[in-house]
Design a protein around this motif. Structure first.
Motif, mmCIF file in Angstrom:
data_model
loop_
_atom_site.group_PDB
_atom_site.id
_atom_site.type_symbol
_atom_site.label_atom_id
_atom_site.label_comp_id
_atom_site.label_asym_id
_atom_site.label_seq_id
_atom_site.Cartn_x
_atom_site.Cartn_y
_atom_site.Cartn_z
ATOM 1 N N LEU A 6 -33.664 -48.848 -10.907
ATOM 2 C CA LEU A 6 -34.828 -48.662 -11.775
ATOM 3 C C LEU A 6 -35.998 -49.525 -11.316
ATOM 4 O O LEU A 6 -37.154 -49.101 -11.369
ATOM 5 N N GLY A 7 -35.694 -50.737 -10.887
ATOM 6 C CA GLY A 7 -36.717 -51.653 -10.393
ATOM 7 C C GLY A 7 -36.086 -52.660 -9.464
ATOM 8 O O GLY A 7 -34.937 -53.066 -9.678
ATOM 9 N N ASP A 15 -46.411 -48.921 -8.937
ATOM 10 C CA ASP A 15 -45.157 -48.460 -8.322
ATOM 11 C C ASP A 15 -44.196 -49.601 -8.002
ATOM 12 O O ASP A 15 -43.232 -49.392 -7.253
ATOM 13 N N ARG A 17 -41.709 -52.272 -9.889
ATOM 14 C CA ARG A 17 -41.089 -52.633 -11.146
ATOM 15 C C ARG A 17 -40.012 -53.677 -10.898
ATOM 16 O O ARG A 17 -39.335 -53.640 -9.868
ATOM 17 N N THR A 33 -38.790 -54.682 -15.736
ATOM 18 C CA THR A 33 -39.737 -53.658 -16.183
ATOM 19 C C THR A 33 -39.349 -52.255 -15.755
ATOM 20 O O THR A 33 -39.865 -51.279 -16.307
ATOM 21 N N GLY A 34 -38.423 -52.120 -14.805
ATOM 22 C CA GLY A 34 -37.952 -50.797 -14.408
ATOM 23 C C GLY A 34 -37.319 -50.022 -15.542
ATOM 24 O O GLY A 34 -37.268 -48.786 -15.506
ATOM 25 N N GLY A 36 -38.512 -49.426 -18.282
ATOM 26 C CA GLY A 36 -39.542 -48.623 -18.937
ATOM 27 C C GLY A 36 -39.646 -47.210 -18.419
ATOM 28 O O GLY A 36 -40.288 -46.366 -19.055
ATOM 29 N N ASP A 37 -39.013 -46.901 -17.287
ATOM 30 C CA ASP A 37 -39.033 -45.540 -16.763
ATOM 31 C C ASP A 37 -37.920 -44.678 -17.333
ATOM 32 O O ASP A 37 -37.846 -43.480 -17.039
ATOM 33 N N THR A 39 -35.920 -42.548 -20.188
ATOM 34 C CA THR A 39 -36.249 -41.811 -21.398
ATOM 35 C C THR A 39 -35.552 -42.466 -22.587
ATOM 36 O O THR A 39 -34.613 -43.259 -22.426
ATOM 37 N N GLY A 260 -35.650 -45.861 -7.521
ATOM 38 C CA GLY A 260 -35.315 -44.442 -7.438
ATOM 39 C C GLY A 260 -34.102 -44.168 -6.580
ATOM 40 O O GLY A 260 -33.513 -43.084 -6.669
#
Length: 265
Positions: A6-7, A15, A17, A33-34, A36-37, A39, A260
């Motif tokens: 995620l980060g 871009d 995180r 902070t990743g 936060g992506d 859902t 990602g």
């Protein structure tokens, strides 16, 4: 077992995180902070949060995530961390000053979160996954993790934030590693700052990787680079790996970790 990045940045920018990994759908490793992506549905599926240490880039999204899904929780989210990390979270975050104390809201009998102490050397079983708590050397109590399902595909290993760490490498050389995620927060021009803050620079990383037994081979992913220095750090790592091999037939499969990315074990 699937690990989703995620980060993996050492600070924020477009871009970029900070540290967080989602393991399958139910375990979060660090909560930078990743998070936060994700859902709301993905957040609701998280049952356990493994925290390496208390620094903000690794816990920044934790209180906000809990707040986002609190009204829909049927059971508390389990936060697993070293005793010193839990003490810091209680004192400095969930303290009714910075953020509500979700460990006793809406009631002490049915809170939104629960804290669970872990110790280095301990192995947890969470949702069919086995997580060994690994040693780390940092400015606050810290640890890393080795995760596996025990299916023979090896462990996904995360160092957490750490400087030189002989105990970590002794354990790594004893287990089957499928992938290693290791921090390198500073470039060589800031190696003294890295040393004082107990982070790695490429110079220190080179010496640390020399601790890997010569017969072991696995991909090594670099995480926690500062956004402004990522390219410099990776170029310095590439130079030492190309120009200073630890023997004529030894090379390291070093890669840059990116948000990602996913690991399937």
């Amino acid at each position: 077992m699937r690990v989703r990045v995620l980060g993996c940045s050492g600070a924020i920018a477009k871009d970029s995180r900070t540290t967080s990994f989602l393991v399958d759908s139910d375990v979060l490793v660090d909560a930078g902070t990743g998070v936060g992506d994700l859902t709301l549905e993905e957040m609701r599926a998280i049952r356990h949060v493994l925290v390496t240490h208390s620094h903000l880039d690794h816990i920044a999204a934790l209180p906000l995530m809990v707040d986002s899904i609190a009204s829909q929780l049927k059971d508390p989210i389990r936060i697993c961390a070293l005793p010193g990390t839990i003490a810091a979270l209680k004192t400095h975050v969930f303290n009714n000053v910075i953020w509500p104390d979700f460990s006793c809201i809406p009631s002490p009998q049915a809170p939104f979160i629960s804290f669970h102490e872990i110790q280095v050397g301990q192995t947890l079983e969470l949702g069919g996954k086995y997580i060994e708590v690994l040693p780390a050397v940092h400015t606050v109590p810290a640890c890393g993790f080795a995760l596996t399902t025990g299916n023979g595909n090896g462990c996904w290993v995360f160092t957490g934030d750490t400087e030189r760490n002989p105990a970590f490498w002794r354990r790594i050389n004893q287990i089957d590693v499928a992938a290693l995620v290791i921090e390198t927060a500073f470039s060589n021009r800031e190696r003294e700052l890295a040393h004082r803050s107990l982070h790695l620079s490429p110079h220190a990383l080179a010496e640390e990787l020399d601790c890997i037994d010569k017969g072991k081979r696995f991909p090594i992913y670099i995480t926690h680079t500062k956004p402004a220095e990522t390219e410099l750090i990776m170029s310095e790592i590439q130079k030492f790996d190309q120009t200073q091999p630890f023997g004529p037939d030894v090379s390291h499969d070093i890669r840059w970790l990116r948000a990602g990315q996913e690991f399937e074990l």
